[in-house]
Design a protein around this motif. Structure first.
Motif, PDB file in Angstrom:
ATOM      1  N   LEU A  53       0.820  -1.205   0.000  1.00  0.00           N
ATOM      2  CA  LEU A  53       0.000   0.000   0.000  1.00  0.00           C
ATOM      3  C   LEU A  53       0.860   1.264   0.000  1.00  0.00           C
ATOM      4  CD1 LEU A  53      -2.642  -1.268   2.538  1.00  0.00           C
ATOM      5  CD2 LEU A  53      -3.115  -0.658   0.169  1.00  0.00           C
ATOM      6  N   SER A  54       1.964   1.216   0.724  1.00  0.00           N
ATOM      7  CA  SER A  54       2.862   2.361   0.747  1.00  0.00           C
ATOM      8  C   SER A  54       3.499   2.589  -0.621  1.00  0.00           C
ATOM      9  CB  SER A  54       3.947   2.142   1.809  1.00  0.00           C
ATOM     10  OG  SER A  54       4.820   3.245   1.872  1.00  0.00           O
ATOM     11  N   LYS A  55       3.882   1.495  -1.292  1.00  0.00           N
ATOM     12  CA  LYS A  55       4.453   1.614  -2.638  1.00  0.00           C
ATOM     13  C   LYS A  55       3.437   2.209  -3.615  1.00  0.00           C
ATOM     14  CE  LYS A  55       7.883  -2.109  -2.408  1.00  0.00           C
ATOM     15  NZ  LYS A  55       8.288  -3.438  -2.935  1.00  0.00           N
ATOM     16  N   ALA A  56       2.191   1.762  -3.529  1.00  0.00           N
ATOM     17  CA  ALA A  56       1.154   2.297  -4.407  1.00  0.00           C
ATOM     18  C   ALA A  56       0.957   3.790  -4.156  1.00  0.00           C
ATOM     19  CB  ALA A  56      -0.151   1.538  -4.185  1.00  0.00           C
ATOM     20  N   HIS A  57       1.021   4.192  -2.911  1.00  0.00           N
ATOM     21  CA  HIS A  57       0.868   5.605  -2.549  1.00  0.00           C
ATOM     22  C   HIS A  57       2.016   6.437  -3.109  1.00  0.00           C
ATOM     23  CE1 HIS A  57       1.203   9.102   0.231  1.00  0.00           C
ATOM     24  NE2 HIS A  57      -0.088   9.126   0.054  1.00  0.00           N
ATOM     25  N   ASP A  58       3.248   5.963  -2.967  1.00  0.00           N
ATOM     26  CA  ASP A  58       4.408   6.714  -3.442  1.00  0.00           C
ATOM     27  C   ASP A  58       4.424   6.827  -4.964  1.00  0.00           C
ATOM     28  OD1 ASP A  58       5.284   7.080  -0.855  1.00  0.00           O
ATOM     29  OD2 ASP A  58       6.613   5.340  -0.872  1.00  0.00           O
ATOM     30  N   ALA A  59       4.015   5.763  -5.657  1.00  0.00           N
ATOM     31  CA  ALA A  59       3.965   5.805  -7.119  1.00  0.00           C
ATOM     32  C   ALA A  59       2.933   6.820  -7.591  1.00  0.00           C
ATOM     33  CB  ALA A  59       3.655   4.416  -7.676  1.00  0.00           C
ATOM     34  N   ALA A  60       1.771   6.861  -6.931  1.00  0.00           N
ATOM     35  CA  ALA A  60       0.747   7.831  -7.301  1.00  0.00           C
ATOM     36  C   ALA A  60       1.213   9.253  -7.032  1.00  0.00           C
ATOM     37  CB  ALA A  60      -0.540   7.540  -6.524  1.00  0.00           C
ATOM     38  N   LEU A  61       1.913   9.455  -5.923  1.00  0.00           N
ATOM     39  CA  LEU A  61       2.443  10.781  -5.601  1.00  0.00           C
ATOM     40  C   LEU A  61       3.430  11.247  -6.666  1.00  0.00           C
ATOM     41  CD1 LEU A  61       3.034  13.218  -3.786  1.00  0.00           C
ATOM     42  CD2 LEU A  61       4.637  11.780  -2.517  1.00  0.00           C
ATOM     43  N   LEU A  62       4.350  10.375  -7.073  1.00  0.00           N
ATOM     44  CA  LEU A  62       5.347  10.756  -8.071  1.00  0.00           C
ATOM     45  C   LEU A  62       4.691  11.062  -9.411  1.00  0.00           C
ATOM     46  CD1 LEU A  62       8.326  11.135  -8.717  1.00  0.00           C
ATOM     47  CD2 LEU A  62       8.455   8.701  -9.279  1.00  0.00           C
ATOM     48  N   LYS A  63       3.740  10.237  -9.806  1.00  0.00           N
ATOM     49  CA  LYS A  63       3.038  10.470 -11.074  1.00  0.00           C
ATOM     50  C   LYS A  63       2.266  11.783 -11.042  1.00  0.00           C
ATOM     51  CE  LYS A  63      -0.025   8.168 -14.378  1.00  0.00           C
ATOM     52  NZ  LYS A  63      -0.834   6.934 -14.637  1.00  0.00           N
ATOM     53  N   ALA A  64       1.610  12.072  -9.918  1.00  0.00           N
ATOM     54  CA  ALA A  64       0.850  13.312  -9.784  1.00  0.00           C
ATOM     55  C   ALA A  64       1.768  14.526  -9.824  1.00  0.00           C
ATOM     56  CB  ALA A  64       0.051  13.288  -8.487  1.00  0.00           C
ATOM     57  N   ALA A  65       2.895  14.459  -9.130  1.00  0.00           N
ATOM     58  CA  ALA A  65       3.827  15.592  -9.105  1.00  0.00           C
ATOM     59  C   ALA A  65       4.353  15.896 -10.508  1.00  0.00           C
ATOM     60  CB  ALA A  65       4.980  15.296  -8.153  1.00  0.00           C
ATOM     61  N   GLY A  66       4.752  14.845 -11.237  1.00  0.00           N
ATOM     62  CA  GLY A  66       5.247  15.058 -12.589  1.00  0.00           C
ATOM     63  C   GLY A  66       4.180  15.618 -13.509  1.00  0.00           C
ATOM     64  N   MET A  67       2.952  15.114 -13.383  1.00  0.00           N
ATOM     65  CA  MET A  67       1.853  15.583 -14.233  1.00  0.00           C
ATOM     66  C   MET A  67       1.547  17.057 -13.992  1.00  0.00           C
ATOM     67  SD  MET A  67      -2.160  14.430 -14.118  1.00  0.00           S
ATOM     68  CE  MET A  67      -1.857  12.769 -14.694  1.00  0.00           C
ATOM     69  N   VAL A  68       1.412  17.431 -12.737  1.00  0.00           N
ATOM     70  CA  VAL A  68       1.078  18.814 -12.402  1.00  0.00           C
ATOM     71  C   VAL A  68       2.187  19.762 -12.849  1.00  0.00           C
ATOM     72  CG1 VAL A  68       0.667  20.415 -10.499  1.00  0.00           C
ATOM     73  CG2 VAL A  68      -0.430  18.170 -10.497  1.00  0.00           C
ATOM     74  N   LEU A  69       3.440  19.388 -12.623  1.00  0.00           N
ATOM     75  CA  LEU A  69       4.558  20.254 -12.992  1.00  0.00           C
ATOM     76  C   LEU A  69       4.612  20.457 -14.507  1.00  0.00           C
ATOM     77  CD1 LEU A  69       7.099  21.827 -12.219  1.00  0.00           C
ATOM     78  CD2 LEU A  69       8.381  19.686 -12.411  1.00  0.00           C
ATOM     79  N   ARG A  70       4.465  19.398 -15.272  1.00  0.00           N
ATOM     80  CA  ARG A  70       4.531  19.530 -16.737  1.00  0.00           C
ATOM     81  C   ARG A  70       3.405  20.390 -17.288  1.00  0.00           C
ATOM     82  NH1 ARG A  70       5.735  14.065 -16.108  1.00  0.00           N
ATOM     83  NH2 ARG A  70       3.592  13.480 -16.681  1.00  0.00           N
ATOM     84  N   ARG A  71       2.228  20.191 -16.785  1.00  0.00           N
ATOM     85  CA  ARG A  71       1.098  20.974 -17.283  1.00  0.00           C
ATOM     86  C   ARG A  71       1.235  22.445 -16.906  1.00  0.00           C
ATOM     87  NH1 ARG A  71      -3.383  17.570 -18.869  1.00  0.00           N
ATOM     88  NH2 ARG A  71      -4.762  19.368 -18.688  1.00  0.00           N
ATOM     89  N   ARG A  72       1.727  22.706 -15.714  1.00  0.00           N
ATOM     90  CA  ARG A  72       1.925  24.106 -15.300  1.00  0.00           C
ATOM     91  C   ARG A  72       3.022  24.751 -16.126  1.00  0.00           C
ATOM     92  NH1 ARG A  72       1.735  28.688 -14.405  1.00  0.00           N
ATOM     93  NH2 ARG A  72       1.458  29.783 -12.415  1.00  0.00           N
TER      94      ARG A  72
END
Length: 232
Positions: A53-72
């Protein structure tokens, strides 16, 4: 929690990323509590579930951070929703799901960001911009270590010339194949594989780089969040 992010104003995705960075799935907290309070098989299973569960959480966090940064950085509208951990509902986490997540690190290796987008949000001497770029480079180093781990192994076979017949030797390269292809074929058909003694230090370093990816993912998320808040 994530439904509140379905808006196009940029402060909202930053807040959503902050929530994702600071929170842990309820299922993860529940598994940790089980691990602390129980013993024996239940404890081992709960710990495996907590790690998954912790791994799934960290992967989602990294994907979200990259997505938001690129779009901004590209001047696009904010994402309507952020990636979320793929956590199966229910009290009992299936073992097949635990094994799948633990073996694949929840797909975190497929979403490792590259440095670059942050440069569109500030000057090169901005400490926040530099921090995002540094964390991205560290993640890239972890990805290199992850990809290199398999290249340290060699196939071995019994050495008939060894004293008492207990020695081993590397399997000779196959004629007509490249070194890489020959190594793969030998590993597939050999009796065993090992890391040569002369490369153990390199292997340990690559292994450490690979296992540090989750810590780096959180650091990258924090760096992106700080930069987004500064330009909001």
């Amino acid at each position: 929690m994530l439904r509140r992010r379905a808006v196009c104003a940029w402060p909202a995705p930053a807040c959503g990323l902050a929530e994702l960075s600071a929170s842990e799935p309820d299922a993860y907290r529940r598994e940790v509590e089980i691990h602390v309070r129980s013993g024996g098989f239940a404890e081992a299973r709960a710990m495996l579930g907590a790690v998954a569960l912790s791994k799934a959480h960290d992967a989602a966090l990294l994907k979200a951070a990259g997505m938001v940064l690129r779009r901004r950085a590209d001047g696009r509208v904010a994402p309507r929703r952020l990636p979320r951990p793929r956590v199966l509902p229910g009290e009992a986490t299936p073992r097949w799901w635990i094994d799948s997540v633990n073996n694949s690190a929840a797909g975190i290796w497929r979403v490792i960001p590259a440095p670059g987008p942050e440069s569109a949000l500030g000057p090169a001497d901005d400490l926040l911009v530099q921090n995002v770029a540094q964390q991205a480079r560290r993640l890239q180093a972890r990805l290199t270590g992850h990809r290199a781990r398999g290249s340290y192994y060699e196939a071995y076979e019994p050495d008939p010339t060894a004293a008492h017949g207990h020695g081993t030797r590397p399997v000779p390269a196959l004629p007509g194949l490249s070194e890489r292809a020959s190594r793969r074929v030998n590993l597939w058909r050999s009796q065993g594989m090992r890391v040569p003694a002369g490369r153990l230090d390199e292997f340990r370093q690559a292994d450490n780089d690979a296992f540090a990816v989750r810590e780096r993912a959180r650091s990258y998320g924090d760096a992106v969040l700080a930069l987004l808040r500064s330009v909001a």
